[in-house]
Design an enzyme around this catalytic site. Structure first.
Site, PDB file in Angstrom:
ATOM      1  CG  HIS A  37      -1.879  -1.058   1.348  1.00  0.00           C
ATOM      2  ND1 HIS A  37      -1.813  -2.050   2.281  1.00  0.00           N
ATOM      3  CD2 HIS A  37      -2.996  -1.309   0.609  1.00  0.00           C
ATOM      4  CE1 HIS A  37      -2.852  -2.860   2.145  1.00  0.00           C
ATOM      5  NE2 HIS A  37      -3.571  -2.448   1.131  1.00  0.00           N
ATOM      6  N   GLY A 147      -2.888  -2.516  -6.864  1.00  0.00           N
ATOM      7  CA  GLY A 147      -1.712  -3.380  -6.957  1.00  0.00           C
ATOM      8  C   GLY A 147      -1.955  -4.561  -7.884  1.00  0.00           C
ATOM      9  CE  LYS A 149      -1.334 -11.099  -2.576  1.00  0.00           C
ATOM     10  NZ  LYS A 149      -2.706 -10.993  -2.270  1.00  0.00           N
ATOM     11  CG  MET A 184       4.722  -6.979   0.765  1.00  0.00           C
ATOM     12  SD  MET A 184       5.160  -6.036   2.200  1.00  0.00           S
ATOM     13  CE  MET A 184       6.934  -6.103   2.075  1.00  0.00           C
TER      14      MET A 184
END
Ligand code: PAF
Length: 286
Positions: A37, A147, A149, A184
């Site tokens: 973040h 993100g 991710k 993460m």
């Protein structure tokens, strides 16, 4: 840094700045902020004049058996990170303000949401698409950062912004990883020390798939089996899915002819982890 809780107040703040020609950047989050973040916030800070971070644990994207009640909510720590990174407004709406009595409109992006995370978490993407649309309506950003991710989420957000002409510029930033390569995630706090040690297996499996593609392998089955082999070395990890997909449609490919995304989800004890890696066949020099 202002803390704004009311949707009407954030819209008023944003409209005032927009009238002055200020560009507004936005990083939507569910809190429990980590380095991933932080890197989105830093990038947004560089790209925009004013910056809003939202912290809202959105109930509608959690299934009945999921971790809504135990989802980490370290609000003071989150605000401190926002302050350190020069965020102008931390938008923290309540669930009641987001979903008042009588609320009934939802946003679906059916084809993008069909497979992978959508299959494992049936109402998840409807919850994400609806809350992101609402947050964009309230914050009225020029640009929003997400993100990589959550790869499927990033494809979904881009699709919905295009389809609904929301006029928000979407920026997808690379996944931030721990030193050993683990992506993460706010959910990494659920891992026991022993699980944490083994959690990197998912990334290693994606790397194995990408390595096979780099050697010139084009058969998606062979790539997937190289990925599975790495996971199967760890008896206590179960595969939810491993896939070789077109990064625009998220449909599985049978042959790797251009860029693909390798998607993976595993279960490690009670924790479910997802990750992804982009890969491409090497160009032949003539
Ligand atoms: O990625 C997340 O944290 C959430 O899905 C989002 C985009 C903030 C919507 O609740």
């Amino acid at each position: 840094m202002k803390i704004i809780r009311s949707p009407a107040a954030i819209t008023a703040w944003s409209e005032r700045l927009r009238c002055e020609g200020v560009t507004i950047g936005f990083v939507p989050t569910m809190g429990a902020l980590h380095e991933g973040h932080r890197s989105l916030i830093r990038q947004a800070r560089l790209q925009c004049d004013a910056l809003v971070v939202s912290i809202f644990v959105n109930p509608t994207q959690f299934g009945p058996q999921e971790d809504l009640s135990k989802y980490p909510r370290p609000i003071s720590q989150d605000r401190a990170i926002c302050r350190q990174e020069g965020v102008d407004v931390c938008f923290e709406p309540t669930a009641k303000a987001m979903y008042p009595a009588g609320f009934q409109t939802t946003v679906t992006v059916p084809t993008v949401a069909r497979r992978w995370e959508g299959e494992a978490r049936p109402h998840h993407f409807q919850g994400v698409a609806t809350v992101v649309t609402k947050l964009f309506g309230m914050v009225r950003p020029h640009r929003a950062l997400f993100g990589q991710k959550d790869f499927q989420q990033s494809v979904l957000v881009q699709r919905l912004v295009t389809d609904l002409n929301l006029g928000v510029d979407i920026v997808i930033r690379p996944t931030v990883r721990e030193q050993d390569g683990l992506a993460m995630s706010s959910r990494n706090v659920y891992l026991s020390p022993n699980e944490r040690h083994r959690a990197v297996t998912l990334y290693k499996s994606l790397q194995a798939g990408a390595a096979v593609i780099r050697t010139g392998e084009t058969d998606a089955k062979a790539v997937r089996s190289a990925m599975a082999q790495v996971i199967n070395q760890e008896s206590s990890i179960t595969i939810d899915y491993l896939a070789v997909c077109d990064p625009r449609t998220l449909e599985p490919v049978s042959s790797v002819t251009s860029r693909v995304v390798l998607l993976g989800a595993i279960r490690l004890g009670s924790v479910r982890l997802i990750d992804n890696l982009l890969a491409a066949v090497p160009r032949r020099s003539s």
